[in-house]
Design a protein around this motif. Sequence first.
Motif, PDB file in Angstrom:
ATOM      1  N   GLU A 282       0.839  -1.194   0.000  1.00 19.45           N
ATOM      2  CA  GLU A 282       0.000   0.000   0.000  1.00 19.45           C
ATOM      3  C   GLU A 282       0.875   1.246   0.000  1.00 19.45           C
ATOM      4  O   GLU A 282       1.970   1.235   0.555  1.00 19.45           O
ATOM      5  CB  GLU A 282      -0.898   0.017   1.232  1.00 19.45           C
ATOM      6  N   VAL A 283       0.365   2.294  -0.627  1.00 22.48           N
ATOM      7  CA  VAL A 283       1.092   3.557  -0.747  1.00 22.48           C
ATOM      8  C   VAL A 283       0.206   4.681  -0.228  1.00 22.48           C
ATOM      9  O   VAL A 283      -1.015   4.654  -0.389  1.00 22.48           O
ATOM     10  CB  VAL A 283       1.496   3.820  -2.213  1.00 22.48           C
ATOM     11  N   GLU A 288      -0.820  14.778   1.784  1.00 22.41           N
ATOM     12  CA  GLU A 288      -2.140  15.040   1.231  1.00 22.41           C
ATOM     13  C   GLU A 288      -3.246  14.421   2.067  1.00 22.41           C
ATOM     14  O   GLU A 288      -4.418  14.430   1.669  1.00 22.41           O
ATOM     15  CB  GLU A 288      -2.212  14.536  -0.220  1.00 22.41           C
ATOM     16  N   GLU A 289      -2.861  13.882   3.220  1.00 23.77           N
ATOM     17  CA  GLU A 289      -3.814  13.274   4.146  1.00 23.77           C
ATOM     18  C   GLU A 289      -4.672  12.214   3.468  1.00 23.77           C
ATOM     19  O   GLU A 289      -5.852  12.046   3.775  1.00 23.77           O
ATOM     20  CB  GLU A 289      -4.702  14.359   4.777  1.00 23.77           C
ATOM     21  N   ALA A 290      -4.083  11.522   2.523  1.00 23.40           N
ATOM     22  CA  ALA A 290      -4.798  10.481   1.802  1.00 23.40           C
ATOM     23  C   ALA A 290      -4.767   9.171   2.582  1.00 23.40           C
ATOM     24  O   ALA A 290      -3.886   8.938   3.410  1.00 23.40           O
ATOM     25  CB  ALA A 290      -4.168  10.290   0.428  1.00 23.40           C
ATOM     26  N   ASP A 291      -5.723   8.304   2.306  1.00 24.00           N
ATOM     27  CA  ASP A 291      -5.733   6.976   2.895  1.00 24.00           C
ATOM     28  C   ASP A 291      -4.713   6.097   2.169  1.00 24.00           C
ATOM     29  O   ASP A 291      -4.222   6.440   1.086  1.00 24.00           O
ATOM     30  CB  ASP A 291      -7.127   6.351   2.777  1.00 24.00           C
ATOM     31  N   TRP A 310       6.581  -3.662  -7.313  1.00 20.76           N
ATOM     32  CA  TRP A 310       5.246  -3.069  -7.194  1.00 20.76           C
ATOM     33  C   TRP A 310       5.262  -1.655  -7.755  1.00 20.76           C
ATOM     34  O   TRP A 310       6.322  -1.049  -7.914  1.00 20.76           O
ATOM     35  CB  TRP A 310       4.754  -3.061  -5.733  1.00 20.76           C
ATOM     36  N   SER A 311       4.067  -1.136  -8.074  1.00 25.82           N
ATOM     37  CA  SER A 311       3.975   0.217  -8.603  1.00 25.82           C
ATOM     38  C   SER A 311       2.628   0.830  -8.231  1.00 25.82           C
ATOM     39  O   SER A 311       1.646   0.116  -7.987  1.00 25.82           O
ATOM     40  CB  SER A 311       4.147   0.224 -10.125  1.00 25.82           C
ATOM     41  N   TYR A 312       2.612   2.156  -8.195  1.00 21.67           N
ATOM     42  CA  TYR A 312       1.392   2.894  -7.874  1.00 21.67           C
ATOM     43  C   TYR A 312       1.407   4.220  -8.625  1.00 21.67           C
ATOM     44  O   TYR A 312       2.397   4.968  -8.562  1.00 21.67           O
ATOM     45  CB  TYR A 312       1.301   3.153  -6.358  1.00 21.67           C
ATOM     46  N   ALA A 313       0.333   4.498  -9.369  1.00 16.99           N
ATOM     47  CA  ALA A 313       0.224   5.744 -10.121  1.00 16.99           C
ATOM     48  C   ALA A 313      -0.308   6.845  -9.196  1.00 16.99           C
ATOM     49  O   ALA A 313      -1.405   6.718  -8.649  1.00 16.99           O
ATOM     50  CB  ALA A 313      -0.700   5.557 -11.318  1.00 16.99           C
ATOM     51  N   TRP A 314       0.495   7.890  -9.042  1.00 14.48           N
ATOM     52  CA  TRP A 314       0.139   8.990  -8.140  1.00 14.48           C
ATOM     53  C   TRP A 314       0.168  10.310  -8.894  1.00 14.48           C
ATOM     54  O   TRP A 314       1.126  10.606  -9.614  1.00 14.48           O
ATOM     55  CB  TRP A 314       1.121   9.050  -6.966  1.00 14.48           C
TER      56      TRP A 314
END
Length: 360
Positions: A282-283, A288-291, A310-314
């Motif tokens: 998890e990222v 940004e106070e994101a979950d 792993w990867s995450y588009a932000w």
Amino acid sequence: MTVRPVPAGPGGTVWAPETVTADPYNAQTPSAALAEPVTPVGAFFVRDHFGIPRVDPGRWRLRLVGAAGAEPVDFGYGELLTMGRREFDVVLECAGNDRTRMSPLPPGLPWGQGAVGCARFAGVPFHRLASEARIGPEAVEIVFTGADSGTVHGRPAAFERSLPLAVALHPDTLLATHMNGEPLTPEHGAPVRLVVPGRYAVADVKWLVGARAVTEPFGGVFQAEEYVYRASRGTPDGPVTTVRVKSLITAPAPDSTLRRGQEILVRGRAWSGGGVPVRRVEVRAESEEADWQDAVLDEPASGPYAWTGWSYAWTPRRPGPHRLLARATDEQGRTQPLRAPWNAGGYGCNPVASVEVVVV
């Protein structure tokens, strides 16, 4: 000592370990090489306690004693190469990796996040040799001895570390002779080293020259005094063993400048010990106070002991400094904690991974 850089990356990129101490030589894997599925040998971290012995493969012998008073059984390097071999990708992580993230800072080498790597090791399962030595029925551990020795706490000591009998005889516990398809280099234990997948790398005794069965738990300096959890917060005291679940962020690089509203791909690696696969990464963009958001795991890792990409588009929405966090969870439900689990030796440090960037 100087390690010669080697072409290892796309376009002939030169990677070499980043020196932590020169004598004895200790160095960590550079950040760029941590992004690779298999870490190049020339970039792989090095842990050395006493200096690197030079052992001629033609003269190398392993002396194996199956029981007190039993006749030793010797094996040569050439014999080992004819005994059939196994190979698989294995994450090796120093137990002190990331020690500098602990507060207050414990004593020991000031490792950052680079005392880790994933390589393809090949060799002979130790149990094949043990079967010829007739391990006694009273044996509880096997003590493995390296060719390196020196002075620890004012007294002479060889580098020795023991394994419970069941772990030593596991079919995946190797007497490794090759790393990434080539014979081991001196820095990585040539000609033969132990590789114990899923355990911290202190178990992977380099420059291996001896193994003996013992009927009581071993109390050597690297088993009972060094590489032990002491004064731990939430961890029973005792020798370090299984690697803790962990992740790292390989992109973006620390202090990168990113554009607001422009999607970027956050990437990294994750692993756990004992052959337990990573189930989830998890990222979170802390500023940004994101979950927490699920990252996408790469195709299944190349075997149970390798790490997983792993990867995450932000897409950053706010300008200014940002802190990106990543945490891994394995199939047994173990998740990285927010803060480093402190102990007096600085071992097993596995808090959530983080990287600070600036958005403009």
